[in-house]
Design a protein around this motif. Structure first.
Motif, short mmCIF file in Angstrom:
data_model
loop_
_atom_site.label_atom_id
_atom_site.label_comp_id
_atom_site.label_asym_id
_atom_site.label_seq_id
_atom_site.Cartn_x
_atom_site.Cartn_y
_atom_site.Cartn_z
N CYS A 1 0.84 -1.20 0.00
CA CYS A 1 0.00 0.00 0.00
C CYS A 1 0.87 1.25 0.00
O CYS A 1 1.92 1.31 0.66
N PRO B 1 -6.48 7.31 3.15
CA PRO B 1 -5.31 8.17 3.46
C PRO B 1 -4.11 7.98 2.52
O PRO B 1 -3.13 8.69 2.67
N HIS C 1 0.22 3.97 1.36
CA HIS C 1 0.07 4.80 2.56
C HIS C 1 1.21 4.48 3.54
O HIS C 1 2.19 5.22 3.59
N LEU C 2 1.11 3.37 4.25
CA LEU C 2 2.15 3.03 5.24
C LEU C 2 2.71 1.64 5.04
O LEU C 2 3.34 1.08 5.93
N GLY C 3 2.48 1.07 3.88
CA GLY C 3 3.17 -0.17 3.54
C GLY C 3 2.45 -1.46 3.90
O GLY C 3 3.08 -2.53 3.86
N CYS C 4 1.17 -1.43 4.23
CA CYS C 4 0.44 -2.69 4.47
C CYS C 4 0.23 -3.43 3.15
O CYS C 4 0.37 -2.86 2.07
N CYS D 1 -7.27 -1.79 1.46
CA CYS D 1 -6.20 -1.97 2.45
C CYS D 1 -6.83 -2.18 3.82
O CYS D 1 -7.64 -1.34 4.27
N CYS E 1 -5.49 -1.91 6.72
CA CYS E 1 -4.89 -1.11 7.80
C CYS E 1 -5.66 0.20 8.04
O CYS E 1 -6.11 0.47 9.15
N HIS E 2 -5.82 1.01 6.99
CA HIS E 2 -6.48 2.32 7.21
C HIS E 2 -7.57 2.58 6.19
O HIS E 2 -8.05 3.71 6.08
N GLY E 3 -7.90 1.58 5.41
CA GLY E 3 -9.07 1.68 4.54
C GLY E 3 -8.86 2.33 3.19
O GLY E 3 -9.83 2.71 2.53
N SER E 4 -7.66 2.45 2.72
CA SER E 4 -7.47 3.01 1.37
C SER E 4 -8.01 2.02 0.34
O SER E 4 -7.90 0.80 0.52
FE1 FES Z 1 -2.91 1.07 3.57
FE2 FES Z 1 -2.73 2.78 5.53
S1 FES Z 1 -1.38 1.30 4.98
S2 FES Z 1 -4.27 2.59 4.08
#
Ligand code: FES
Length: 280
Positions: free
Chosen positions: A205, A240, A207-210, A223, A225-228
């Motif tokens: 991802c 995000p 965003h933060l790598g999930c 995703c 983790c944070h819903g992207s």
């Molecule tokens: Fe995917 Fe935050 S890591 S939305």
């Protein structure tokens, strides 16, 4: 000769040694002068006397000094006590002998080098420097060539992350509406699209790598983790994440699909995504 070194002590001994040295120097000068004037003697003499050489003149006082020093040495008993009581102990007598021999030894003659010899030595020095610089230059060149060779060599083997992945013939690609296929070793989703052809979406991802997942029910990537959320082609939808999904370079060579995981193409900013959902 009035006094011998062996019979003297203290200042008298030093004075006597100084006299002997002066005598040697005078003899050397005399020999030198005699050698210089020797060729000027008239050739008409019935039997010319050969002029004494500098070595011969120097040798006489030298032998005299050494003989006196040896007399001192022989006069000292083995236990180190002098027999006549005037020349110190045995060690001092030995030192006296060595000193006297050193003083009396003729100085080595100075031989000036010929111009040819000087030129030969100079040439040897130049040759050495030339070879040294040549060797150093060759070493640096070799080191650079080896470094360049390893730099040009591919660092990753085919089929491992960072290298090339062969995905088979283009005709064998999944349908353009088929679900994306995960390639976990290469860390990408292989997606066949109608307008862009095959895509290889990086599984991480933006965003933060999930690791995002494919949600078949929603027909999009999501995703956990944070819903992207991203479209099947990897375009940013919402969440995000700052940009669309990253991709790897895909090429088709002789009908075969190749994915280069060593070349990652960053996704466009989220604001430029054609699938972006604008909040009301
Ligand atoms: Fe995917 Fe935050 S890591 S939305």
């Amino acid at each position: 000769m009035a006094d011998k070194v062996a019979d003297l002590s203290g200042d008298d001994r030093a004075k006597r040694i100084a006299e002997l040295k002066a005598k040697m120097q005078a003899a050397a000068q005399k020999a030198k002068a005699a050698a210089e004037h020797a060729p000027e003697q008239p050739a008409a003499q019935t039997k010319p006397q050969p002029a004494p050489t500098a070595e011969a003149v120097q040798e006489a006082p030298r032998q005299e000094v050494v003989a006196e020093a040896l007399a001192v040495k022989e006069g000292a008993p083995a236990g180190g006590s002098p027999t006549n009581g005037s020349s110190g102990n045995g060690a001092a007598a030995k030192a006296e002998v060595l000193s006297a021999e050193k003083i009396a030894a003729p100085a080595p003659a100075f031989v000036e080098e010929s111009p040819e010899e000087k030129a030969r030595k100079e040439m040897n020095r130049r040759e050495f420097l030339t070879y040294a610089w040549g060797g150093l230059l060759g070493l640096v060149t070799l080191q650079s060539a080896v470094g360049l060779f390893f730099f040009m060599m591919p660092r990753f083997k085919e089929g491992e992350f960072g290298g090339i992945f062969r995905m088979g013939p283009e005709s064998a690609l999944p349908a353009t509406d088929a679900p994306p296929q995960p390639e976990t070793t290469g860390k990408f989703w292989l997606v066949n699209t109608a307008d862009q052809g095959p895509l290889a979406l990086y599984m991480v991802c933006t965003h933060l790598g999930c690791l995002y997942k494919w949600e078949q029910a929603n027909n999009r990537f999501e995703c956990p983790c944070h819903g992207s959320k991203f479209t099947r082609e990897g375009y940013y939808i919402e969440g995000p994440a700052p940009r669309s999904l990253d991709r790897f370079e895909v090429t088709i060579e002789e009908g075969e699909v190749l994915v280069n995981t060593g070349r990652r193409i960053l996704g466009a900013p989220a604001a430029e995504s054609p699938a972006r959902v604008i909040p009301a």
